[in-house]
Scaffold this motif. Structure first.
Motif, PDB file in Angstrom:
ATOM      1  N   ALA A 156       0.829  -1.207   0.000  1.00  0.00           N
ATOM      2  CA  ALA A 156       0.000   0.000   0.000  1.00  0.00           C
ATOM      3  C   ALA A 156       0.863   1.258   0.000  1.00  0.00           C
ATOM      4  O   ALA A 156       0.575   2.239  -0.701  1.00  0.00           O
ATOM      5  CB  ALA A 156      -0.932  -0.014   1.206  1.00  0.00           C
ATOM      6  N   ASP A 157       1.945   1.249   0.786  1.00  0.00           N
ATOM      7  CA  ASP A 157       2.849   2.390   0.834  1.00  0.00           C
ATOM      8  C   ASP A 157       3.531   2.627  -0.507  1.00  0.00           C
ATOM      9  O   ASP A 157       3.829   3.773  -0.876  1.00  0.00           O
ATOM     10  CB  ASP A 157       3.909   2.182   1.918  1.00  0.00           C
ATOM     11  CG  ASP A 157       3.314   2.218   3.324  1.00  0.00           C
ATOM     12  OD1 ASP A 157       2.209   2.787   3.472  1.00  0.00           O
ATOM     13  OD2 ASP A 157       3.945   1.684   4.252  1.00  0.00           O
ATOM     14  N   GLU A 158       3.780   1.536  -1.232  1.00  0.00           N
ATOM     15  CA  GLU A 158       4.474   1.637  -2.520  1.00  0.00           C
ATOM     16  C   GLU A 158       3.509   1.691  -3.708  1.00  0.00           C
ATOM     17  O   GLU A 158       3.910   1.548  -4.863  1.00  0.00           O
ATOM     18  CB  GLU A 158       5.425   0.446  -2.687  1.00  0.00           C
ATOM     19  CG  GLU A 158       6.531   0.415  -1.636  1.00  0.00           C
ATOM     20  CD  GLU A 158       7.348  -0.875  -1.689  1.00  0.00           C
ATOM     21  OE1 GLU A 158       7.046  -1.714  -2.578  1.00  0.00           O
ATOM     22  OE2 GLU A 158       8.257  -1.034  -0.862  1.00  0.00           O
ATOM     23  N   LYS A 159       2.217   1.908  -3.417  1.00  0.00           N
ATOM     24  CA  LYS A 159       1.184   1.999  -4.466  1.00  0.00           C
ATOM     25  C   LYS A 159       1.102   0.711  -5.297  1.00  0.00           C
ATOM     26  O   LYS A 159       0.823   0.744  -6.487  1.00  0.00           O
ATOM     27  CB  LYS A 159       1.463   3.187  -5.399  1.00  0.00           C
ATOM     28  CG  LYS A 159       1.742   4.499  -4.695  1.00  0.00           C
ATOM     29  CD  LYS A 159       0.554   4.955  -3.867  1.00  0.00           C
ATOM     30  CE  LYS A 159       0.846   6.322  -3.211  1.00  0.00           C
ATOM     31  NZ  LYS A 159      -0.268   6.757  -2.330  1.00  0.00           N
ATOM     32  N   GLN A 160       1.340  -0.435  -4.652  1.00  0.00           N
ATOM     33  CA  GLN A 160       1.297  -1.720  -5.337  1.00  0.00           C
ATOM     34  C   GLN A 160       0.244  -2.652  -4.727  1.00  0.00           C
ATOM     35  O   GLN A 160       0.294  -3.860  -4.942  1.00  0.00           O
ATOM     36  CB  GLN A 160       2.676  -2.400  -5.261  1.00  0.00           C
ATOM     37  CG  GLN A 160       3.801  -1.647  -5.938  1.00  0.00           C
ATOM     38  CD  GLN A 160       3.657  -1.667  -7.448  1.00  0.00           C
ATOM     39  OE1 GLN A 160       3.270  -2.680  -8.033  1.00  0.00           O
ATOM     40  NE2 GLN A 160       3.946  -0.539  -8.081  1.00  0.00           N
ATOM     41  N   LEU A 161      -0.710  -2.086  -3.985  1.00  0.00           N
ATOM     42  CA  LEU A 161      -1.648  -2.912  -3.235  1.00  0.00           C
ATOM     43  C   LEU A 161      -2.521  -3.760  -4.156  1.00  0.00           C
ATOM     44  O   LEU A 161      -2.680  -4.963  -3.933  1.00  0.00           O
ATOM     45  CB  LEU A 161      -2.532  -2.037  -2.348  1.00  0.00           C
ATOM     46  CG  LEU A 161      -3.546  -2.799  -1.481  1.00  0.00           C
ATOM     47  CD1 LEU A 161      -2.835  -3.758  -0.541  1.00  0.00           C
ATOM     48  CD2 LEU A 161      -4.415  -1.818  -0.694  1.00  0.00           C
ATOM     49  N   SER A 162      -3.094  -3.158  -5.174  1.00  0.00           N
ATOM     50  CA  SER A 162      -3.981  -3.913  -6.067  1.00  0.00           C
ATOM     51  C   SER A 162      -3.238  -5.059  -6.741  1.00  0.00           C
ATOM     52  O   SER A 162      -3.796  -6.148  -6.928  1.00  0.00           O
ATOM     53  CB  SER A 162      -4.584  -2.984  -7.114  1.00  0.00           C
ATOM     54  OG  SER A 162      -3.567  -2.364  -7.890  1.00  0.00           O
ATOM     55  N   LYS A 163      -1.985  -4.823  -7.084  1.00  0.00           N
ATOM     56  CA  LYS A 163      -1.176  -5.864  -7.715  1.00  0.00           C
ATOM     57  C   LYS A 163      -0.917  -7.014  -6.745  1.00  0.00           C
ATOM     58  O   LYS A 163      -0.979  -8.197  -7.129  1.00  0.00           O
ATOM     59  CB  LYS A 163       0.141  -5.262  -8.194  1.00  0.00           C
ATOM     60  CG  LYS A 163       1.021  -6.213  -8.978  1.00  0.00           C
ATOM     61  CD  LYS A 163       2.268  -5.495  -9.484  1.00  0.00           C
ATOM     62  CE  LYS A 163       3.157  -6.451 -10.282  1.00  0.00           C
ATOM     63  NZ  LYS A 163       4.377  -5.748 -10.781  1.00  0.00           N
TER      64      LYS A 163
END
Length: 262
Positions: A156-163
């Motif tokens: 989530a912090d790295e904007k990769q949550l959906s992935k």
């Protein structure tokens, strides 16, 4: 390859070996000599001999695929249902576990909860049932609850949550171990809930926890969120209570008694 009629036995064997290498049939290449001798001894027909060869290749490929799926699941250790000592923990019904071993619940996308104190056999059953699912052809992934939450927070912090959620969503059975060993903050609990709801009606999840459902408020401090997670896991799902007495101690004692008796 040059095709010739009337090959000698030695030339025919060499040609078969070369053809198997080209066609990527390692099992036939390895087992052909023994199977050929057995076919000649038993006077098998050509079709029966061909069937034996092809079935041997198919069986070995299925075994290798199972091994790859088990390896991909990232289980921390090998555990099987055959190695589970039901006499060491009479709280667990063998018939229930054998029914779960058919993996129909995985096929239907249903959840499973293993609830009990530390050392009562939860992780053994979780890994063993996950292994059975992998052997049945399902994609499986094992993860500790705290590791999963930490991974979700970092994603989530790295904007990769959906992935990250999509990656876990692609497996047919997600095995979450040791839920309840650590209190989760609201963010971590919400992310875990998101993983569970994303999988709803599509894939199965099995969770092992040392806390009864009433004690999950210690892990999920938000009452509404806790209730939603419990509802998700108990709706149309199976629950196995492994009890409070240590399975490991009872199993070790039983093994020691068997060793002394022999």
């Amino acid at each position: 390859m040059t095709r010739k009629r009337g090959l000698t036995e030695e030339a025919a064997t060499a040609s078969i070996d070369q053809a198997c290498r080209m066609l990527r049939l390692p099992t036939i290449r390895q087992q052909f000599p023994d199977l050929a001798e057995g076919a000649a001894r038993d006077q098998m027909s050509y079709r029966a001999f061909l069937a034996e060869l092809l079935l041997a290749e198919c069986d070995d490929r299925a075994r290798r695929r199972s091994e790859r799926r088990i390896k991909a699941a990232s289980f921390p250790r090998d555990k099987s249902l055959r190695a589970f000592d039901f006499e060491a923990n009479p709280n667990i019904d063998p018939a229930t576990v054998n029914t779960l071993a058919t993996c129909e619940w995985v096929k239907k996308g249903e959840p499973l909860c293993l609830i009990g104190d530390s050392g009562t056999g939860k992780s053994h059953l979780l890994i063993a049932l996950g292994t059975e699912a992998a052997m049945h052809g399902y994609r499986v992934r094992y993860v500790l609850a705290t590791k999963l939450v930490n991974e979700l927070v970092e994603a989530a912090d790295e904007k990769q949550l959906s992935k990250t959620i999509a990656r876990y969503g692609r497996v047919d059975l997600l095995c979450i171990d040791e839920l309840g060993y650590m209190e989760l903050d609201r963010r971590g609990a919400e992310l875990l809930f998101q993983v569970l709801t994303e999988r709803e009606e599509k894939n199965s999840v099995v969770i092992a926890s040392n806390e009864s459902f009433s004690g999950w408020t210690k892990t999920f401090t938000d009452p509404r969120l806790c209730a939603a997670i419990v509802d998700r896991l108990t709706f149309n799902g199976a629950i196995i209570q492994t009890g409070t007495e240590s399975y490991r101690l009872a199993h070790t004692k039983a093994l020691a008694e068997q060793t002394q008796a022999s």
